[in-house]
Design a protein around this motif. Structure first.
Motif, mmCIF file in Angstrom:
data_model
loop_
_atom_site.group_PDB
_atom_site.id
_atom_site.type_symbol
_atom_site.label_atom_id
_atom_site.label_comp_id
_atom_site.label_asym_id
_atom_site.label_seq_id
_atom_site.Cartn_x
_atom_site.Cartn_y
_atom_site.Cartn_z
ATOM 1 N N ALA A 144 0.858 -1.190 0.000
ATOM 2 C CA ALA A 144 0.000 0.000 0.000
ATOM 3 C C ALA A 144 0.887 1.232 0.000
ATOM 4 O O ALA A 144 1.842 1.321 0.797
ATOM 5 C CB ALA A 144 -0.916 0.011 1.222
ATOM 6 N N LEU A 145 0.608 2.158 -0.897
ATOM 7 C CA LEU A 145 1.347 3.418 -0.890
ATOM 8 C C LEU A 145 0.948 4.237 0.335
ATOM 9 O O LEU A 145 -0.227 4.309 0.682
ATOM 10 C CB LEU A 145 1.056 4.232 -2.146
ATOM 11 C CG LEU A 145 1.782 3.866 -3.443
ATOM 12 C CD1 LEU A 145 1.377 4.837 -4.525
ATOM 13 C CD2 LEU A 145 3.282 3.849 -3.264
ATOM 14 N N THR A 146 1.923 4.839 0.974
ATOM 15 C CA THR A 146 1.628 5.758 2.067
ATOM 16 C C THR A 146 1.291 7.121 1.480
ATOM 17 O O THR A 146 1.456 7.362 0.275
ATOM 18 C CB THR A 146 2.836 5.876 3.004
ATOM 19 O OG1 THR A 146 3.921 6.482 2.284
ATOM 20 C CG2 THR A 146 3.273 4.512 3.510
ATOM 21 N N SER A 147 0.825 8.042 2.329
ATOM 22 C CA SER A 147 0.545 9.399 1.846
ATOM 23 C C SER A 147 1.836 10.042 1.333
ATOM 24 O O SER A 147 1.821 10.777 0.332
ATOM 25 C CB SER A 147 -0.074 10.243 2.959
ATOM 26 O OG SER A 147 0.774 10.291 4.088
ATOM 27 N N ASP A 148 2.965 9.768 2.012
ATOM 28 C CA ASP A 148 4.250 10.276 1.520
ATOM 29 C C ASP A 148 4.593 9.667 0.162
ATOM 30 O O ASP A 148 5.205 10.329 -0.687
ATOM 31 C CB ASP A 148 5.368 9.959 2.523
ATOM 32 C CG ASP A 148 5.299 10.819 3.773
ATOM 33 O OD1 ASP A 148 4.625 11.873 3.726
ATOM 34 O OD2 ASP A 148 5.918 10.443 4.783
ATOM 35 N N TRP A 152 5.340 11.617 -3.221
ATOM 36 C CA TRP A 152 6.596 11.404 -3.949
ATOM 37 C C TRP A 152 6.333 11.151 -5.428
ATOM 38 O O TRP A 152 7.020 11.684 -6.293
ATOM 39 C CB TRP A 152 7.340 10.216 -3.333
ATOM 40 C CG TRP A 152 8.657 9.906 -3.989
ATOM 41 C CD1 TRP A 152 9.852 10.515 -3.754
ATOM 42 C CD2 TRP A 152 8.896 8.911 -4.994
ATOM 43 N NE1 TRP A 152 10.821 9.952 -4.542
ATOM 44 C CE2 TRP A 152 10.264 8.965 -5.310
ATOM 45 C CE3 TRP A 152 8.085 7.970 -5.634
ATOM 46 C CZ2 TRP A 152 10.849 8.121 -6.250
ATOM 47 C CZ3 TRP A 152 8.660 7.133 -6.580
ATOM 48 C CH2 TRP A 152 10.020 7.210 -6.877
ATOM 49 N N LEU A 153 5.310 10.350 -5.707
ATOM 50 C CA LEU A 153 4.987 10.067 -7.105
ATOM 51 C C LEU A 153 4.565 11.324 -7.854
ATOM 52 O O LEU A 153 4.963 11.550 -9.001
ATOM 53 C CB LEU A 153 3.861 9.032 -7.185
ATOM 54 C CG LEU A 153 4.190 7.587 -6.808
ATOM 55 C CD1 LEU A 153 2.928 6.746 -6.841
ATOM 56 C CD2 LEU A 153 5.233 6.998 -7.731
ATOM 57 N N THR A 154 3.750 12.147 -7.216
ATOM 58 C CA THR A 154 3.210 13.327 -7.887
ATOM 59 C C THR A 154 4.101 14.555 -7.710
ATOM 60 O O THR A 154 3.836 15.588 -8.322
ATOM 61 C CB THR A 154 1.807 13.649 -7.345
ATOM 62 O OG1 THR A 154 1.874 13.853 -5.924
ATOM 63 C CG2 THR A 154 0.851 12.508 -7.640
ATOM 64 N N GLY A 155 5.143 14.424 -6.890
ATOM 65 C CA GLY A 155 6.079 15.526 -6.682
ATOM 66 C C GLY A 155 7.394 15.266 -7.381
ATOM 67 O O GLY A 155 7.533 15.524 -8.588
ATOM 68 N N THR A 224 19.464 10.051 -6.463
ATOM 69 C CA THR A 224 18.941 11.282 -5.859
ATOM 70 C C THR A 224 17.540 11.081 -5.285
ATOM 71 O O THR A 224 17.239 11.521 -4.173
ATOM 72 C CB THR A 224 18.912 12.410 -6.909
ATOM 73 O OG1 THR A 224 20.235 12.644 -7.386
ATOM 74 C CG2 THR A 224 18.350 13.694 -6.312
ATOM 75 N N LEU A 225 16.682 10.400 -6.037
ATOM 76 C CA LEU A 225 15.281 10.259 -5.653
ATOM 77 C C LEU A 225 15.045 9.222 -4.552
ATOM 78 O O LEU A 225 14.158 9.377 -3.717
ATOM 79 C CB LEU A 225 14.447 9.882 -6.880
ATOM 80 C CG LEU A 225 14.260 10.965 -7.943
ATOM 81 C CD1 LEU A 225 13.646 10.362 -9.190
ATOM 82 C CD2 LEU A 225 13.389 12.094 -7.410
ATOM 83 N N LEU A 226 15.849 8.144 -4.572
ATOM 84 C CA LEU A 226 15.593 7.033 -3.658
ATOM 85 C C LEU A 226 16.825 6.590 -2.879
ATOM 86 O O LEU A 226 16.749 5.598 -2.144
ATOM 87 C CB LEU A 226 15.043 5.832 -4.442
ATOM 88 C CG LEU A 226 13.614 5.937 -4.971
ATOM 89 C CD1 LEU A 226 13.292 4.747 -5.866
ATOM 90 C CD2 LEU A 226 12.621 6.021 -3.823
ATOM 91 N N ASP A 227 17.934 7.316 -3.038
ATOM 92 C CA ASP A 227 19.183 6.909 -2.399
ATOM 93 C C ASP A 227 19.501 5.459 -2.770
ATOM 94 O O ASP A 227 19.913 4.655 -1.928
ATOM 95 C CB ASP A 227 19.093 7.070 -0.875
ATOM 96 C CG ASP A 227 20.465 6.999 -0.206
ATOM 97 O OD1 ASP A 227 21.464 7.304 -0.876
ATOM 98 O OD2 ASP A 227 20.518 6.624 0.982
#
Length: 234
Positions: A144-148, A152-155, A224-227
């Protein structure tokens, strides 16, 4: 509830080497011509057409015609998940393939590939693990995707919010990876991540099979995005 006869009919559809080879090739999510699949399987066009007719009639494939060409592809993500799940039940492939080319293809597929419309192999699992480690994906009871994760997907990743609401598919779903024997991210989020990485040139397809490789720009972007350290994919 499905009748036993229907389950047996489905098993018969996949119980042929040529039809199974067609279905596995179509796991790359793209549409193939009947001629391309005939060449892949080493059968005549008429034989390929007969097998494809059975797969279309059985609901595993869909087809469309464009000019003189007949294109076929998997009927949807549920078929892809069915096929990946069946392959995951098989014993691992021998460590010494019959040829150098086969060995290279197998190694490339294990590093990274498309599973219909999302990423699989070590790349898919590594991205899934990185999402979970950053609190973007909850894997405690399914996926399940969290709110973060949605932010992250839309940002940072740049996926349109409308694209995450444009389907009745689950946003996040676990898909068992047949090479890693672990789950990678499927569902709408998995498909959107795959589309985004292909569109930006951060990953690219290798040849005509479904293997993908991460480009230098993608290596930097995922760090950068996910280390994410991609040396583990080698």
């Amino acid at each position: 509830m499905a009748r036993p006869s229907e389950l047996a009919a489905l098993a018969r559809l996949l119980g042929d080497d040529t039809r199974a080879r067609f279905c596995l090739a179509l796991l790359d999510g793209r549409a193939w011509t009947a001629g391309e699949l005939a060449t892949l399987a080493g059968v005549s066009p008429s034989t390929a057409s007969e097998h494809l007719g059975k797969l279309v009639g059985g609901g595993l494939l869909v087809e469309r015609r464009q000019g003189r060409h007949r294109y076929v592809q998997l009927a949807g993500p549920r078929v892809a998940e069915l096929l990946e799940g069946l392959v995951a039940h098989l014993e691992p492939a021998p460590e010494h393939p019959a040829s150098l080319r086969t060995s290279r293809v197998s190694a490339a597929l294990a590093r990274g590939r498309t599973c219909y419309d999302h990423l699989a192999g070590r790349l898919g699992v590594a991205i899934t693990d990185a999402l979970a480690a950053r609190g973007l994906l909850d894997t405690t009871a399914g996926f399940a995707l969290t709110s973060d994760g949605v932010d992250w997907l839309t940002g940072p990743l740049g996926i349109s919010p409308e694209d995450l609401r444009s389907s009745r598919r689950p946003l996040a779903k676990a898909c068992l990876d047949w090479t890693e024997r672990r789950s990678h991210l499927a569902g709408l989020a998995g498909a959107q991540i795959c589309d985004r990485l292909l569109a930006t040139g951060w990953i690219k397809r290798i040849g005509t099979h479904r293997a993908v490789t991460v480009t230098p720009a993608g290596t930097e972007a995922l760090r950068t995005l996910l280390d994410l350290d991609l040396t583990q994919l080698q």
